[in-house]
Write an enzyme that holds these catalytic residues in place. Structure first.
Site, short mmCIF file in Angstrom:
data_model
loop_
_atom_site.label_atom_id
_atom_site.label_comp_id
_atom_site.label_asym_id
_atom_site.label_seq_id
_atom_site.Cartn_x
_atom_site.Cartn_y
_atom_site.Cartn_z
CB ALA A 178 20.95 12.74 -19.66
CG ASN A 179 22.89 13.93 -14.50
OD1 ASN A 179 23.98 13.40 -14.47
ND2 ASN A 179 21.81 13.39 -13.93
NE ARG A 180 27.21 20.04 -18.43
CZ ARG A 180 27.25 20.26 -19.73
NH1 ARG A 180 27.88 19.41 -20.52
NH2 ARG A 180 26.64 21.30 -20.24
CB ALA A 207 24.08 12.71 -10.95
#
Ligand code: CTP
Length: 483
Positions: free
Chosen positions: A289-291, A355
């Site tokens: 995942a990402n932030r 994102a």
């Protein structure tokens, strides 16, 4: 102090009063209050327009308040207050609707209430009336209410109808066009926007019948806020179905009132927006995942809907409420996101704020990966489809305006220009996502609009501010180059 109701007036006076009230677009009680106010100031003539102008087509800013015969609260609506007709349905969340009355009043909104029969099992008309500062309407066949206001006047004499809680039954009635009680008759008779805050057991919410009714209501232009996920009132029950918090419902009502009061520059335009991160599975319990929080993409979706656009938001997993008035499609992975975007086309404009994970795990397993003596198995990664580039390079059915984002930690403008060219989009919104900028997960943003004709630097502002400004810019571009 003796009190006098409209019902006690003699027929001739009532007829004159009704005509005069209709001429000024007021309720009969409001007309009496205006006359008494005039008399107290020494004038018996027709009230001057400046005090309380009649409702004119398109003139939304100053409208008469609801009748509040003997205000019992310190926050009565002013005569220029915006008006909400609050329909309280019969669910355990009805008690939160009492708080909603206060929250709406905090925004200077005049609230008039209808309680369904089932709602009265949870809250009393007396409590709702004490908070709203006026008579609460409960019955389609109540001679007093029908004579003084009438369900058609109730339906029209408002700027917005809010249904909270909107129960499964009330939604079904709305979707089916029923009119067998005051609430459903008013909902059928109104020509004003309708905002519903659904609340029900998660099984009822996910039931095909409810989802079918919801789809029909969204198609009819009804706007939703919530429901939220979480624990339910019934012990041990959890899932999606909790009514949105009163502050969130009030905020959605204000957004809608603002939108209807002002222009709707994106009315008739279809917009697709991606938002949030994607989750790429490693095994059933782990993922890449990402932030990204999704705050910027969701804010753009809300602003576009408030500007009148028909918005589809394709959202990765986020911890945010669905924006009001937006069709939200929830996905997990990049491939699901691309699929949902393609299904949402055609559109006039597509905005890619998500994102998206650049890679996914090629050898994701269907069983949880166990620790073994051999250590961590190697993850082999394959590139995900580039959703923005795929849509921007479409020969057929390309949205007229394709807007991408560039999340960069260095060489912001140079990288953004490169992305504009490489991905084939019309604009790139470049933002610095280095940890010092606080953009990822934060509430503010500083963006640069990169187009073929140059770079525009926008000042730092809230993500909502960026969203509103961007929507204004998009509206101007779509109007300048009509299809
Ligand atoms: N994007 C996309 N699909 C992907 C990757 C990115 O739609 N698989 C979109 C993003 O939504 C954004 C734009 O492309 O609008 C740029 O995303 P960004 O993460 O800044 O760039 P990347 O293409 O991922 O390139 P890099 O990671 O090398 O900066």
């Amino acid at each position: 102090m003796a009190s006098l109701t409209v019902r006690q007036l003699d027929e001739k006076v009532k007829k004159l009063l009704r005509l005069r009230a209709a001429r000024h677009g007021r309720s009969m009680e409001d007309e009496i209050r205006t006359i008494l106010g005039q008399a107290a100031q020494g004038s018996g003539r027709d009230p001057p327009e400046a005090i309380d102008p009649p409702a004119r087509a398109g003139a939304q800013a100053v409208r008469p308040s609801f009748a509040t015969p003997e205000p019992s609260r310190e926050r009565p609506a002013t005569s220029s207050a915006r008006r909400v007709l609050l329909i309280i349905g019969g669910g355990i969340a009805a008690y939160k609707s009492l708080d909603l009355i206060r929250r709406l009043q905090d925004h200077g909104i005049a609230v008039r209430c209808i309680l369904t029969k089932a709602a009265q099992e949870f809250v009393t008309p007396l409590a709702a009336g004490a908070l709203a500062g006026g008579h609460v309407h409960t019955d389609l066949f109540d001679p007093k209410s029908e004579f003084d206001v009438g369900h058609i006047r109730l339906a029209r004499d408002t700027d917005l109808v809010v249904v909270a809680p909107a129960t499964a039954d009330l939604m079904a009635k709305m979707a089916g066009g029923h009119a067998d009680d005051l609430a459903s008759a008013v909902l059928l008779a109104t020509d004003q926007p309708i905002l519903i805050a659904p609340a029900m057991n998660p099984m009822m919410w996910s039931h095909k019948a409810t989802q079918r009714n919801l789809a029909r209501l969204l198609d009819d232009g009804v706007i939703t806020v919530g429901p939220d996920a979480g624990e339910m009132a019934e012990r041990g029950e959890a899932g999606t179905g909790r009514m949105a918090e009163p502050t969130a419902i009030a905020a959605a009502a204000v957004t809608l009132l603002d939108a209807t009061a002002g222009q709707r520059p994106l009315a008739g335009k279809r917009i697709v927006i991606t938002s949030g991160p994607t989750h790429e599975p490693i095994d059933p319990v782990r993922y890449i995942a990402n932030r990204s929080s999704g705050k910027q993409g969701h804010a753009i979706a809300a602003a576009a809907a408030a500007a009148g656009a028909d918005v589809t938001l394709v959202s990765g997993p986020v911890n945010l409420a669905d924006p009001p008035g937006v069709r939200t499609v929830k996905v997990e992975s990049a491939r699901q996101m691309l699929d949902a975007v393609e299904k949402a086309l055609p559109a006039d404009c597509a905005i890619f704020a998500a994102a998206v994970a650049d890679w996914r795990v090629a050898n994701a397993t269907s069983e949880k990966i166990k620790k073994t003596k051999a250590g961590m198995p190697p993850l082999s990664l394959v590139e995900n489809p580039d959703i923005l580039a795929t849509i921007a390079h479409r020969k057929l059915g390309r949205p007229r305006l394709v807007v991408g984002f560039a999340a960069e930690t260095e060489n912001l403008i140079a990288n953004a220009k490169d992305k504009l060219e490489r991905k084939g989009c019309d604009w790139i919104i470049a933002n610095d996502v280095s940890s010092e900028s606080g953009v990822m997960g934060g509430d503010s943003n500083k963006v640069h609009i990169v187009t073929a004709s140059g770079v525009e630097d926008w000042p730092p502002q809230s993500k909502d501010g960026v969203a509103r400004a961007l929507v204004g810019r998009i509206a101007a571009a779509l109007v300048k180059e009509p299809s």
